[in-house]
Each structure stands twice: as C-alpha cells, then as structure tokens.
Design an enzyme around this catalytic site. Structure first.
Site, PDB file in Angstrom:
ATOM      1  N   ARG A 122       0.865  -1.184   0.000  1.00 27.99           N
ATOM      2  CA  ARG A 122       0.000   0.000   0.000  1.00 27.99           C
ATOM      3  C   ARG A 122       0.896   1.226   0.000  1.00 27.99           C
ATOM      4  O   ARG A 122       2.108   1.115   0.141  1.00 27.99           O
ATOM      5  CB  ARG A 122      -0.923  -0.003   1.232  1.00 27.99           C
ATOM      6  CG  ARG A 122      -0.140   0.046   2.523  1.00 27.99           C
ATOM      7  CD  ARG A 122      -1.046   0.148   3.746  1.00 27.99           C
ATOM      8  NE  ARG A 122      -0.244   0.040   4.953  1.00 27.99           N
ATOM      9  CZ  ARG A 122      -0.727  -0.064   6.176  1.00 27.99           C
ATOM     10  NH1 ARG A 122      -2.033  -0.101   6.374  1.00 27.99           N
ATOM     11  NH2 ARG A 122       0.072  -0.149   7.214  1.00 27.99           N
ATOM     12  N   ASN A 160      -4.304   8.119   4.969  1.00 26.52           N
ATOM     13  CA  ASN A 160      -4.062   7.326   6.176  1.00 26.52           C
ATOM     14  C   ASN A 160      -2.579   7.300   6.465  1.00 26.52           C
ATOM     15  O   ASN A 160      -1.777   6.990   5.588  1.00 26.52           O
ATOM     16  CB  ASN A 160      -4.555   5.885   5.997  1.00 26.52           C
ATOM     17  CG  ASN A 160      -4.544   5.131   7.311  1.00 26.52           C
ATOM     18  OD1 ASN A 160      -5.251   5.514   8.243  1.00 26.52           O
ATOM     19  ND2 ASN A 160      -3.734   4.107   7.408  1.00 26.52           N
ATOM     20  N   GLU A 161      -2.227   7.631   7.686  1.00 28.26           N
ATOM     21  CA  GLU A 161      -0.822   7.589   8.110  1.00 28.26           C
ATOM     22  C   GLU A 161       0.104   8.066   6.985  1.00 28.26           C
ATOM     23  O   GLU A 161       0.999   7.340   6.538  1.00 28.26           O
ATOM     24  CB  GLU A 161      -0.423   6.190   8.568  1.00 28.26           C
ATOM     25  CG  GLU A 161      -1.081   5.800   9.872  1.00 28.26           C
ATOM     26  CD  GLU A 161      -0.477   4.541  10.493  1.00 28.26           C
ATOM     27  OE1 GLU A 161       0.164   3.759   9.769  1.00 28.26           O
ATOM     28  OE2 GLU A 161      -0.650   4.342  11.703  1.00 28.26           O
ATOM     29  N   GLU A 318      -5.893   4.989  16.219  1.00 29.34           N
ATOM     30  CA  GLU A 318      -5.594   3.550  16.199  1.00 29.34           C
ATOM     31  C   GLU A 318      -4.697   3.193  17.366  1.00 29.34           C
ATOM     32  O   GLU A 318      -3.743   3.906  17.666  1.00 29.34           O
ATOM     33  CB  GLU A 318      -4.797   3.165  14.945  1.00 29.34           C
ATOM     34  CG  GLU A 318      -5.499   3.293  13.629  1.00 29.34           C
ATOM     35  CD  GLU A 318      -4.568   2.869  12.479  1.00 29.34           C
ATOM     36  OE1 GLU A 318      -3.597   2.133  12.729  1.00 29.34           O
ATOM     37  OE2 GLU A 318      -4.811   3.317  11.362  1.00 29.34           O
ATOM     38  N   TRP A 326       3.418  -6.767  12.749  1.00 26.19           N
ATOM     39  CA  TRP A 326       4.556  -6.232  11.991  1.00 26.19           C
ATOM     40  C   TRP A 326       5.824  -6.109  12.810  1.00 26.19           C
ATOM     41  O   TRP A 326       6.814  -5.579  12.334  1.00 26.19           O
ATOM     42  CB  TRP A 326       4.171  -4.894  11.363  1.00 26.19           C
ATOM     43  CG  TRP A 326       3.431  -3.955  12.268  1.00 26.19           C
ATOM     44  CD1 TRP A 326       2.076  -3.792  12.341  1.00 26.19           C
ATOM     45  CD2 TRP A 326       3.991  -3.078  13.254  1.00 26.19           C
ATOM     46  NE1 TRP A 326       1.750  -2.855  13.301  1.00 26.19           N
ATOM     47  CE2 TRP A 326       2.911  -2.403  13.878  1.00 26.19           C
ATOM     48  CE3 TRP A 326       5.281  -2.780  13.674  1.00 26.19           C
ATOM     49  CZ2 TRP A 326       3.080  -1.467  14.895  1.00 26.19           C
ATOM     50  CZ3 TRP A 326       5.458  -1.842  14.685  1.00 26.19           C
ATOM     51  CH2 TRP A 326       4.363  -1.199  15.279  1.00 26.19           C
ATOM     52  N   LYS A 367      -3.822 -10.377   8.788  1.00 27.39           N
ATOM     53  CA  LYS A 367      -4.761 -11.335   9.373  1.00 27.39           C
ATOM     54  C   LYS A 367      -4.358 -11.784  10.776  1.00 27.39           C
ATOM     55  O   LYS A 367      -5.196 -12.279  11.527  1.00 27.39           O
ATOM     56  CB  LYS A 367      -4.971 -12.528   8.444  1.00 27.39           C
ATOM     57  CG  LYS A 367      -3.743 -13.321   8.085  1.00 27.39           C
ATOM     58  CD  LYS A 367      -4.119 -14.433   7.098  1.00 27.39           C
ATOM     59  CE  LYS A 367      -2.917 -15.206   6.612  1.00 27.39           C
ATOM     60  NZ  LYS A 367      -1.996 -14.374   5.789  1.00 27.39           N
ATOM     61  N   HIS A 369      -3.141  -9.597  12.965  1.00 24.15           N
ATOM     62  CA  HIS A 369      -3.214  -8.385  13.797  1.00 24.15           C
ATOM     63  C   HIS A 369      -4.501  -8.451  14.616  1.00 24.15           C
ATOM     64  O   HIS A 369      -5.563  -8.729  14.076  1.00 24.15           O
ATOM     65  CB  HIS A 369      -3.219  -7.158  12.886  1.00 24.15           C
ATOM     66  CG  HIS A 369      -2.967  -5.863  13.583  1.00 24.15           C
ATOM     67  ND1 HIS A 369      -3.827  -5.331  14.517  1.00 24.15           N
ATOM     68  CD2 HIS A 369      -1.939  -4.990  13.477  1.00 24.15           C
ATOM     69  CE1 HIS A 369      -3.335  -4.173  14.945  1.00 24.15           C
ATOM     70  NE2 HIS A 369      -2.190  -3.945  14.340  1.00 24.15           N
TER      71      HIS A 369
HETATM   72  C1  GLA Z   1      -1.293   1.343  10.774  1.00 22.62           C
HETATM   73  C2  GLA Z   1      -2.348   1.504   9.708  1.00 22.62           C
HETATM   74  C3  GLA Z   1      -3.432   0.489   9.792  1.00 22.62           C
HETATM   75  C4  GLA Z   1      -2.863  -0.858  10.147  1.00 22.62           C
HETATM   76  C5  GLA Z   1      -2.107  -0.751  11.441  1.00 22.62           C
HETATM   77  C6  GLA Z   1      -1.574  -2.065  11.935  1.00 22.62           C
HETATM   78  O1  GLA Z   1      -1.557   2.030  11.916  1.00 22.62           O
HETATM   79  O2  GLA Z   1      -2.902   2.780   9.677  1.00 22.62           O
HETATM   80  O3  GLA Z   1      -4.069   0.437   8.539  1.00 22.62           O
HETATM   81  O4  GLA Z   1      -2.004  -1.257   9.132  1.00 22.62           O
HETATM   82  O5  GLA Z   1      -1.010   0.074  11.219  1.00 22.62           O
HETATM   83  O6  GLA Z   1      -0.887  -1.942  13.161  1.00 22.62           O
END
Ligand code: GLA
Ligand code: GLA
EC number: 3.2.1.23
Length: 678
Positions: A122, A160-161, A318, A326, A367, A369
């Site tokens: 991504r 996102n992030e 989050e 990860w 999967k 997580h």
């Molecule tokens: C990041 C992303 C999420 C997910 C989490 C997993 O924070 O924004 O989409 O991938 O990590 O910890």
C-alpha cells in the site's frame, strides 16, 4: 472578511450521545453483507459510537477510471447511522488501485538506489506526483460531494498515516519539487551553497537544475542536503494533506478534517509539530513496542501528541486490542493492558479511543493483527475487554472536552535535532535521540513528577524545570530563548551533543556546546565517544556508556555535581549546574540511561523546587495526569507496573476505580483509576 472559525472537534450526529468517542477502523469491504448486520449488533454491544470508514476502499469505489461504485458505501453509512454510530470518513486515497498504477507507473515511488517501489502493498505513490494528486483529488471531490450532508458524517480522515511507507521518494517528480522547495527556502543559489557548505568536496551548484535528492552516492551525501531533504519530504506530504483538506473544507465547512499521525517509537520522518496547523484536530496512532519502557513510551507519545494538539482534545485513531503483525515477535497484551493503554491516552487528552481494527481480517497481510472482534468471535476475552472498556469510557463522559493541565516540568522535543543528531558521519552512529528523551521521561515517572513533552518553540515560562535532551540543533534565537528561560527563574537541564550545530547543521565554533556554552558555563574541546564494550563510572556509582568528553568549567557560578570516577576523564566534571539569573542551567555530559538520570534528576528537581504530587508510596509505580475545565479537575492514576499498588490520601469521587474501606484506592497490576477532584 474573516472566514468562519473551523470546528475543532467532531460534528456530533443527532443520534449519538455526547461524551468520549469509542470505536475502530471498519473495513466492511473485506466481508459479505450478512457480516455487516452482525457488526453493528456487536458494535452496539461493545459501546462503539464511531468508526473510521473507507480507508482502503479506493479500488472498490472506483474499480476503473470511469466507473464509480458508491452503492455499498451508501448502504454501510446508512446502517451505521441507523445504529447510532458516527462515521469518520476517510478520503480513501491511501492505496491507489491497480488500474491506476498500471496506466501510470510514473506515480510509483523510487528509492535512493533508483529502484521502483512496486504495487502489491500500500502507499505506493509519490507525494509529489502531479498525476497521483489529480486522481486522488478527483476521488476526494466525489466523496465530499456525495457524503457532505450525510447525518452520520462526523469528521473527514485524510488518506491514512501519510508517510508511513512513502515519506522518502527520490524520483524525478521529487527532484523537481525539492528544487522548488529549496528556492522558497533560500531564494538564491549563493544562500543554498552557503547553507549546504558546498565549498566542501567540490559541490558548488551553478544552476538549480543540478540539484538532486540525496540519491545513492559514493560516500556520505552532503549532510545539509540530507537534512533539507528530510524537511522537504515532511513538507511534501503536508502539501498533499492540504490539497485534500481544501477540497473537504470547500464542500463541508462545518465538518472537521483530520489525518492520523504516528507519534510513536521510531516513526521519525514527519515533523508533526508543524503538521498540527494543517488540520482541525490532531489524531494519532500508537502501537506499543514491547520492552522495559513499553508503557513509558506509550505515555511519552500520548503526552507529546496532547501538547502538539495545544492541550486541546485529540483523537486516538488507532491502537491495538492485543498483538500487532509487523514486529519481529508480536506479543499479546496482558490482562488489563487494553484498558490501561487506552486510559493513558485519555489521561493525556484523547477524547476518542479507537482501535485498528473492528473485525480481525481472515485474509491479507494483517490477518494476525488483533482487533475488537478476533478470529475467535464474540465469545472471547478480547471482545469482552473491549466491551468493558466501552462501559468505562461511558463513565468518563464528564471528562470529554476538558484540556490538559500544564505540568510543573517539561521535556523539549525537536524533530530537526532528532534528524540532525542521528545523521551519518558523526562521532558515533550509536546516538539515539528519542531514547535519550524517553530515558529522561522515565526518570520523571520514576520520581512521580508530572511532566509535559512539548515541541521546541512552546512557551516554557510556566515550567519550573525543563529538560532538553540531546538538543543538537540550536539556532541563535533558540539559544536566546533558553538563556531567557533560565535567567527568569527556569531550571534547564541539557545533555551531551546539545547545542552543537545551527539550523544549517554548521558547527558553532570556539568549543562545544557552542550555542549553549556560555549559558552552561562549560567548554568541551573534543568528543570522546565510547565503544560498545566500554563504560565508565560516574560518582555515585552510575554507569555511563556511549559518550564522554573532557568538560572544562569556564563560567562563573558553576557547581560540579558529579565527576567521572574512572576512565580517561577520571576526576573531571561529568554533570554541572550553573546558577543563571533566578534559575539555572545543568549539563549532563554522558549517557547515564534511565536509572542513572533518575539519580541525577532527583537532585536537580529538588533544586528547582519541583516535587511529586503523589503520596510517597505511589511514586514511581503510578503515573499521575490531570485534565481540567476551569476549576473542575480530573486526576488519572495509572499503574505503570505489573504489581498491585494502592494510592492513599487523594480526595475526590472515583469515576473509574473503587475505593477500599479506608478510602484508599487500590490499583490492580496495569490498572487505572480516575478521580473527579473535590
Ligand atoms: C497502521 C495503519 C493500519 C494498520 C495498522 C496495523 O496504523 O494505519 O491500517 O495497518 O497500522 O498496526
Ligand atoms: C581520505 C580522503 C580525505 C578524507 C579522509 C578522512 O584520506 O583522501 O579527503 O576524506 O579520508 O579520513
């Protein structure tokens, strides 16, 4: 005409009760429709009142360039609204779909070696790609137009992030944008040549077109070029953020816009202190890194987030209910941790607590997580713990909207110093800026002293004690401010490798620590870093590693607080403190680690008149944080340890926690309590 003030917090749907927001990232596109019904049933059961939606939905919303499919999202939005769940709606631009990268491979990032970063994960997009920008903004425009008036819409979630995987792109697009950024910063090539010190190694530029990102080079690329590329890369993402934001503001002036930061652990590339100005409220993602300082690091990150938010409420977008997927080894959370971690964020100003993610994926890279609904389903400890937290957060409704109360002490945090201190071609490559800062934070927690973690530039006058660990990059104005702080009665503490360079990464001459030499009243001619196998002792039997130096006392009113007890510098000063005006400036010339700086800080805090507000038996075990609204105060007490502990002598109604027969407040291992102070 001045534009109307932007909303600074969630727009509350008419069927959502006021109070703290609670929920998760929701990815219904991974599941068949039947599961959606079950999702909202369980969300209600767990007390969920908000979800972040459509974060990775681009390919589902726009399966081909001219095909748009919003029906499924309309249905999900409606279902959520009907169940009293607000939607933090993502712009869906985080992960470009295959049709786009196949048609335009020139949006793919390029690494320093010139290799393409391919799709398959991504965030495979260049922050500076005009083609990516155009397609992303078209999607944002569609989303904003379609959902502007949706009753569930509570906030916009840009991308996102930003920068999680794509902060450093060395492509030709990046090169062009970097040159524009440099022109803005320096105006003339002369100024750039001076700032970059290009007289060195025959690097003088005679045309802007010659300038490149610091791509793979034969040896260390120019340090100021590297530093400016870091600054530029952070700004390039900000520009993308602003471009999406402006479209959202145009469609929905009354809906706040946010994006999720990653103030945590080693996430280093984005200068979030600057980013906060670009959004209506701050959001953060945080994941625990296992280890002896895991809790302290969480608190540090939450604290810095709260202060970057200016003390105002922020959104924990989050964190995890249990393990992530990860890290090298993904540790499950222990009983109590899910709630304790959440409440620590609330203690530092979060008014929303969300998890990644709602339902654990059955397929895909995440999967394994954790989620609120794990693979095991609703009959699980994790889901029960998530439900219990929902109830706790409802009890904490009175806290919503309160702000952080300023602490007596502060730690100063500075992205430029982080970037510059850890650059290559330095006296040692073992310097760890954030770890040094965290060690001082741990020391403050060990002593039970309430502290704020604040970005450099924050007004320091309200703090009796300020620690600026490894403040490597100090401009002339910053040095002046620190001087003024001490003169007016503040007590400053700083460490090795501070005050060494100016804003261009040029060394302050005449002896280290140049910018702070006069203030500290010390002078160092040469650094003497230690090998991994070496350590020395400092008075009081403290072990010092990583760094030493021969400190000469040059100023008046300098007391030597402790000396090297062994090694090359035996008998010479290790820690000094100079009386300055009504305050002081202390210098710690070596790395003492969390335990060592706790010992040093105890004396420095006492001299600064800063004491713990906790009863003696709770100091070190419990973190105290205060939120307030006018004279109404809420004290958060969080057990940092894996042992039960008890807090006595604190008045107030327990919103979370139960008092014992004598009014004492027992805290379970990793437990937390919240008091409304009388
Ligand atoms: C990041 C992303 C999420 C997910 C989490 C997993 O924070 O924004 O989409 O991938 O990590 O910890
Ligand atoms: C080599 C080079 C010098 C200098 C030194 C540094 O000898 O010729 O220019 O870079 O290394 O050690």
């Amino acid at each position: 005409m001045t534009p109307p003030a932007r909303p600074q917090w969630l727009r509350r749907p008419d069927n959502v009760a006021p109070g703290l927001a609670y929920g998760a990232d929701y990815n219904p596109e991974q599941w068949p429709r039947e599961v959606w019904r079950d999702d909202v049933r369980l969300m209600r059961e767990a007390g969920v009142n908000i979800v972040s939606l459509a974060i990775f939905s681009w390919a589902k919303l726009q399966p081909a360039e001219d095909t748009w499919r919003f029906g499924w999202l309309d249905e999900v939005m409606g279902l959520l609204y009907d169940n009293g769940i607000a939607v933090d709606l993502a712009t869906a631009t985080a992960s470009p779909p295959p049709w786009l990268t196949a048609k335009h491979p020139e949006i793919l990032p390029v690494n320093a070696r010139g290799e393409t970063v391919w799709p398959g994960g991504r965030q495979h997009w260049r922050p500076t790609s005009p083609i990516f920008r155009e397609h992303a903004l078209a999607l944002v425009d569609k989303m904003a137009a379609r959902y502007a008036d949706h009753p569930a819409l509570t906030a916009w979630h840009v991308s996102n992030e930003l920068g999680c995987h794509n902060v450093y792109d060395y492509s030709d697009d990046a090169a062009r944008a970097f040159r524009d950024w440099l022109r803005d910063r320096y105006a003339t090539l002369d100024a750039l040549n001076h700032a970059w010190g290009t007289a060195f190694w025959s690097q003088e530029y005679s045309d802007w077109a010659q300038i490149l990102p610091p791509r793979l080079a034969a040896t260390h690329p120019n340090p100021t070029q590297q530093l400016d590329f870091k600054r530029f890369s952070s700004d390039a993402l900000r520009q993308h953020l602003r471009a999406e934001r402006d479209i959202l503001h145009r469609h929905t002036p009354d809906v706040p816009v946010t994006t999720n930061f990653m103030i945590m652990g080693g996430t280093k590339g984005m200068d979030y202190a600057a980013w906060a100005a670009d959004i209506d409220f701050v959001s953060n993602d945080h994941y625990v890194e296992p280890g002896p300082q895991a809790f302290d690091e969480l608190s540090f990150s939450a604290n810095l987030t709260g202060n970057i938010a200016g003390g105002r409420p922020w959104f924990l977008m989050e964190h995890s209910t249990s393990a992530v997927n990860w890290q090298p080894v993904n540790v499950a959370k222990k009983p109590g941790e899910l709630a304790r971690d959440s409440l620590t964020h609330v203690a530092h100003g979060a008014d929303a607590v969300c998890f990644f993610q709602w339902r654990q994926s059955a397929a895909g890279a995440e999967k394994y997580h954790s989620a609120m609904v794990p693979h095991a389903g609703e009959d699980s400890d994790v889901f029960r713990a998530a439900g219990a937290l929902g109830a706790t957060l409802r009890d904490l409704a009175p806290v919503a909207g309160t702000t952080r109360e300023q602490a007596p002490a502060a730690i100063v945090f500075h992205w430029d110093s982080w970037w510059a201190a850890e650059a290559d071609s330095h006296p040692t490559d073992r310097l760890r800026y954030r770890q040094e800062a965290l060690d001082w934070y741990t020391a403050l927690l060990n002593l039970g002293i309430r502290a704020d973690v604040v970005p450099l530039g924050t007004a320091l006058d309200g703090y009796s004690l300020v620690v600026a660990p490894m403040l490597h990059m100090v401009s002339a104005p910053a040095a002046k401010e620190l001087q003024a702080y001490a003169e007016s009665g503040g007590h400053l503490v700083t460490t090795y490798f501070s005050g060494i360079v100016d804003e261009h990464d040029h060394v302050w001459l005449g002896g280290h620590p140049g910018a702070l030499r006069d203030l500290l009243g010390v002078r160092v001619e040469e650094f003497a870093p230690l090998l991994d196998t070496e350590s020395v002792t400092v008075d009081g039997d403290l072990a010092a590693t990583l760094w030493t130096e021969r400190v000469q006392v040059t100023g008046s009113d300098v007391a030597v607080l402790s000396r090297y007890a062994g090694g090359e510098h035996a008998g010479h000063p290790a820690v000094t403190r100079r009386a300055v005006g009504a305050g002081s400036a202390a210098y710690v010339s070596t790395r003492l680690g969390a335990q060592g700086v706790t010992a040093i800080l105890a004396g420095l805090a006492e001299a600064a008149g800063v004491t713990s507000e906790l009863p003696a038996e709770a100091r070190g075990a419990v973190e105290l944080t205060v939120r307030h609204r006018g004279r109404e105060r809420f004290a958060f007490l969080v057990n940092r340890t894996d042992q039960p502990t008890t807090v006595t002598g604190l008045p107030g109604e327990a919103l979370v926690g139960t008092r014992g027969p004598d009014g004492e407040l027992p805290l379970a291992p990793r437990g937390a309590a919240v008091l409304r102070l009388a």
